[in-house]
Design a protein around this motif. Structure first.
Motif, PDB file in Angstrom:
ATOM      1  N   LYS A 157       0.828  -1.207   0.000  1.00  0.00           N
ATOM      2  CA  LYS A 157       0.000   0.000   0.000  1.00  0.00           C
ATOM      3  C   LYS A 157       0.864   1.258   0.000  1.00  0.00           C
ATOM      4  O   LYS A 157       0.556   2.235  -0.685  1.00  0.00           O
ATOM      5  CB  LYS A 157      -0.933  -0.007   1.208  1.00  0.00           C
ATOM      6  CG  LYS A 157      -2.049  -1.035   1.112  1.00  0.00           C
ATOM      7  CD  LYS A 157      -2.964  -1.002   2.334  1.00  0.00           C
ATOM      8  CE  LYS A 157      -4.100  -2.005   2.191  1.00  0.00           C
ATOM      9  NZ  LYS A 157      -4.984  -2.024   3.392  1.00  0.00           N
ATOM     10  N   MET A 158       1.939   1.235   0.775  1.00  0.00           N
ATOM     11  CA  MET A 158       2.865   2.369   0.795  1.00  0.00           C
ATOM     12  C   MET A 158       3.434   2.625  -0.600  1.00  0.00           C
ATOM     13  O   MET A 158       3.505   3.770  -1.063  1.00  0.00           O
ATOM     14  CB  MET A 158       4.015   2.117   1.775  1.00  0.00           C
ATOM     15  CG  MET A 158       3.643   2.165   3.230  1.00  0.00           C
ATOM     16  SD  MET A 158       5.046   1.689   4.274  1.00  0.00           S
ATOM     17  CE  MET A 158       6.261   2.928   3.789  1.00  0.00           C
ATOM     18  N   MET A 159       3.853   1.556  -1.269  1.00  0.00           N
ATOM     19  CA  MET A 159       4.459   1.711  -2.585  1.00  0.00           C
ATOM     20  C   MET A 159       3.437   2.186  -3.614  1.00  0.00           C
ATOM     21  O   MET A 159       3.772   2.968  -4.517  1.00  0.00           O
ATOM     22  CB  MET A 159       5.104   0.400  -3.031  1.00  0.00           C
ATOM     23  CG  MET A 159       6.330   0.001  -2.216  1.00  0.00           C
ATOM     24  SD  MET A 159       7.610   1.293  -2.146  1.00  0.00           S
ATOM     25  CE  MET A 159       8.015   1.476  -3.884  1.00  0.00           C
ATOM     26  N   ALA A 160       2.204   1.720  -3.513  1.00  0.00           N
ATOM     27  CA  ALA A 160       1.162   2.203  -4.421  1.00  0.00           C
ATOM     28  C   ALA A 160       0.948   3.698  -4.248  1.00  0.00           C
ATOM     29  O   ALA A 160       0.771   4.433  -5.230  1.00  0.00           O
ATOM     30  CB  ALA A 160      -0.135   1.438  -4.178  1.00  0.00           C
ATOM     31  N   GLU A 161       0.991   4.166  -3.014  1.00  0.00           N
ATOM     32  CA  GLU A 161       0.827   5.601  -2.755  1.00  0.00           C
ATOM     33  C   GLU A 161       2.017   6.391  -3.283  1.00  0.00           C
ATOM     34  O   GLU A 161       1.855   7.463  -3.884  1.00  0.00           O
ATOM     35  CB  GLU A 161       0.640   5.842  -1.261  1.00  0.00           C
ATOM     36  CG  GLU A 161      -0.675   5.309  -0.717  1.00  0.00           C
ATOM     37  CD  GLU A 161      -0.764   5.383   0.799  1.00  0.00           C
ATOM     38  OE1 GLU A 161       0.202   5.866   1.429  1.00  0.00           O
ATOM     39  OE2 GLU A 161      -1.788   4.953   1.355  1.00  0.00           O
ATOM     40  N   LEU A 162       3.234   5.866  -3.082  1.00  0.00           N
ATOM     41  CA  LEU A 162       4.421   6.540  -3.601  1.00  0.00           C
ATOM     42  C   LEU A 162       4.403   6.600  -5.126  1.00  0.00           C
ATOM     43  O   LEU A 162       4.936   7.530  -5.726  1.00  0.00           O
ATOM     44  CB  LEU A 162       5.689   5.825  -3.139  1.00  0.00           C
ATOM     45  CG  LEU A 162       6.043   5.894  -1.653  1.00  0.00           C
ATOM     46  CD1 LEU A 162       7.325   5.118  -1.381  1.00  0.00           C
ATOM     47  CD2 LEU A 162       6.201   7.328  -1.178  1.00  0.00           C
ATOM     48  N   GLY A 163       3.774   5.596  -5.742  1.00  0.00           N
ATOM     49  CA  GLY A 163       3.780   5.510  -7.188  1.00  0.00           C
ATOM     50  C   GLY A 163       2.754   6.370  -7.888  1.00  0.00           C
ATOM     51  O   GLY A 163       2.760   6.438  -9.127  1.00  0.00           O
ATOM     52  N   PHE A 169       6.227   3.740 -13.563  1.00  0.00           N
ATOM     53  CA  PHE A 169       7.055   2.722 -12.919  1.00  0.00           C
ATOM     54  C   PHE A 169       6.241   1.533 -12.404  1.00  0.00           C
ATOM     55  O   PHE A 169       6.811   0.513 -12.033  1.00  0.00           O
ATOM     56  CB  PHE A 169       7.856   3.348 -11.774  1.00  0.00           C
ATOM     57  CG  PHE A 169       8.967   4.237 -12.257  1.00  0.00           C
ATOM     58  CD1 PHE A 169      10.267   3.768 -12.328  1.00  0.00           C
ATOM     59  CD2 PHE A 169       8.709   5.538 -12.646  1.00  0.00           C
ATOM     60  CE1 PHE A 169      11.295   4.584 -12.790  1.00  0.00           C
ATOM     61  CE2 PHE A 169       9.728   6.361 -13.102  1.00  0.00           C
ATOM     62  CZ  PHE A 169      11.026   5.876 -13.184  1.00  0.00           C
ATOM     63  N   GLY A 170       4.942   1.664 -12.337  1.00  0.00           N
ATOM     64  CA  GLY A 170       4.095   0.537 -11.944  1.00  0.00           C
ATOM     65  C   GLY A 170       4.248   0.091 -10.509  1.00  0.00           C
ATOM     66  O   GLY A 170       4.084  -1.095 -10.209  1.00  0.00           O
ATOM     67  N   PHE A 171       4.554   1.017  -9.611  1.00  0.00           N
ATOM     68  CA  PHE A 171       4.771   0.627  -8.215  1.00  0.00           C
ATOM     69  C   PHE A 171       3.547  -0.041  -7.588  1.00  0.00           C
ATOM     70  O   PHE A 171       3.684  -0.854  -6.670  1.00  0.00           O
ATOM     71  CB  PHE A 171       5.170   1.839  -7.376  1.00  0.00           C
ATOM     72  CG  PHE A 171       6.566   2.336  -7.601  1.00  0.00           C
ATOM     73  CD1 PHE A 171       7.505   1.571  -8.262  1.00  0.00           C
ATOM     74  CD2 PHE A 171       6.952   3.585  -7.137  1.00  0.00           C
ATOM     75  CE1 PHE A 171       8.800   2.025  -8.478  1.00  0.00           C
ATOM     76  CE2 PHE A 171       8.250   4.058  -7.338  1.00  0.00           C
ATOM     77  CZ  PHE A 171       9.170   3.281  -8.016  1.00  0.00           C
ATOM     78  N   ALA A 172       2.355   0.293  -8.056  1.00  0.00           N
ATOM     79  CA  ALA A 172       1.146  -0.322  -7.500  1.00  0.00           C
ATOM     80  C   ALA A 172       1.110  -1.814  -7.792  1.00  0.00           C
ATOM     81  O   ALA A 172       0.468  -2.578  -7.048  1.00  0.00           O
ATOM     82  CB  ALA A 172      -0.101   0.353  -8.065  1.00  0.00           C
ATOM     83  N   ASP A 173       1.791  -2.236  -8.855  1.00  0.00           N
ATOM     84  CA  ASP A 173       1.813  -3.657  -9.219  1.00  0.00           C
ATOM     85  C   ASP A 173       3.097  -4.357  -8.794  1.00  0.00           C
ATOM     86  O   ASP A 173       3.067  -5.515  -8.398  1.00  0.00           O
ATOM     87  CB  ASP A 173       1.641  -3.813 -10.737  1.00  0.00           C
ATOM     88  CG  ASP A 173       0.293  -3.310 -11.222  1.00  0.00           C
ATOM     89  OD1 ASP A 173      -0.717  -3.595 -10.555  1.00  0.00           O
ATOM     90  OD2 ASP A 173       0.255  -2.617 -12.256  1.00  0.00           O
ATOM     91  N   ASN A 174       4.241  -3.643  -8.891  1.00  0.00           N
ATOM     92  CA  ASN A 174       5.511  -4.325  -8.609  1.00  0.00           C
ATOM     93  C   ASN A 174       6.125  -3.974  -7.263  1.00  0.00           C
ATOM     94  O   ASN A 174       7.128  -4.553  -6.869  1.00  0.00           O
ATOM     95  CB  ASN A 174       6.524  -4.056  -9.727  1.00  0.00           C
ATOM     96  CG  ASN A 174       6.840  -2.573  -9.899  1.00  0.00           C
ATOM     97  OD1 ASN A 174       7.139  -1.867  -8.938  1.00  0.00           O
ATOM     98  ND2 ASN A 174       6.801  -2.085 -11.148  1.00  0.00           N
ATOM     99  N   ALA A 175       5.521  -3.004  -6.551  1.00  0.00           N
ATOM    100  CA  ALA A 175       5.974  -2.618  -5.206  1.00  0.00           C
ATOM    101  C   ALA A 175       7.454  -2.234  -5.147  1.00  0.00           C
ATOM    102  O   ALA A 175       8.113  -2.390  -4.122  1.00  0.00           O
ATOM    103  CB  ALA A 175       5.689  -3.734  -4.194  1.00  0.00           C
ATOM    104  N   GLY A 176       7.989  -1.740  -6.276  1.00  0.00           N
ATOM    105  CA  GLY A 176       9.391  -1.336  -6.304  1.00  0.00           C
ATOM    106  C   GLY A 176      10.354  -2.438  -6.677  1.00  0.00           C
ATOM    107  O   GLY A 176      11.562  -2.195  -6.800  1.00  0.00           O
TER     108      GLY A 176
END
Length: 233
Positions: A157-163, A169-176
């Motif tokens: 959830k944190m990474m989705a918000e950062l993304g 970059f697709g952080f909501a799917d790959n979480a970084g």
């Protein structure tokens, strides 16, 4: 694939051998990511029967994981999370960053644990904590499995918000973590403000390599940086 549900056998053993009354399970997520923090959850569960379907978070679908995490947060006796930022990872190295995040999680619990079950074979926590390491503890130990699920859902959830501001970059799917979308965005746009800049993936990006930070720690000893993934995958 079918899997054996986690048990309290390690916790019972620790209680019997050491006399520990409060045992926390600890697991991390984000060690191998290229961006974002490393997150550690400490969970105390007692010896109660766990919710149905509890196991290593990586074996559970994202939808089921979110439902289970919500159940776990009210089921566990106590839990707390600790984070080490991407800046702290670059500054300290992954081993020290993991310890920092774990100590933050353990110290945030309402009661200090007498013993800790730590997922994996490497005790990155150390003294003064009394630690039992368990390989694949997130599959075999109830408290560690609970920590695994809660940590994974919270960090995702944190990474989705950062993304949100870096949608390419697709952080909501790959979480970084590395993925084709993440790799393509790095090649085109370079690292975001949330990327770890001491990591090896930058070596394969000639146009952005100048952003890589040297691993120069104050004491002159370069700590082990675990879990780094190269740019080819």
């Amino acid at each position: 694939m079918p899997y054996e549900p986690p048990t309290h056998s390690v916790e019972r053993s620790l209680r019997a051998i050491t006399g520990a009354k409060i045992v926390a399970g600890v697991d991390e997520v984000g060690r191998g990511a290229w961006a974002g923090p490393v997150t550690v959850c400490a969970a105390v569960t007692g010896l109660r029967r766990p919710p149905e379907g509890l196991t290593d978070s990586k074996l559970i679908s994202p939808k089921r994981r979110e439902v289970l995490a919500e159940t776990l947060e009210s089921w566990v006796t106590a839990h707390a999370l600790g984070h080490a930022s991407h800046e702290e990872i670059d500054e300290l190295g992954m081993t020290a960053a993991l310890r920092l995040a774990a100590v933050r999680a353990l110290e945030a619990l309402p009661v200090r644990p007498d013993a800790v079950i730590l997922d994996g074979k490497h005790n990155y926590l150390g003294a003064p904590w009394q630690v039992r390491t368990v390989i694949k503890g997130d599959r075999s130990c109830v408290a560690v499995a609970a920590a695994s699920v809660i940590a994974k859902v919270r960090r995702d959830k944190m990474m989705a918000e950062l993304g949100i501001e870096h949608a390419d970059f697709g952080f909501a799917d790959n979480a970084g973590y590395p993925s084709p979308v993440h790799k393509a965005a790095l090649e085109e746009r370079g690292p975001t403000p949330y990327h770890r800049l001491t990591w090896a993936y930058l070596d394969a990006l000639p146009q952005w390599r100048h952003l890589k930070k040297a691993r120069s720690w104050a004491d002159g000893n370069v700590p082990e940086i675990e879990g780094q993934l190269g740019f080819d995958f």
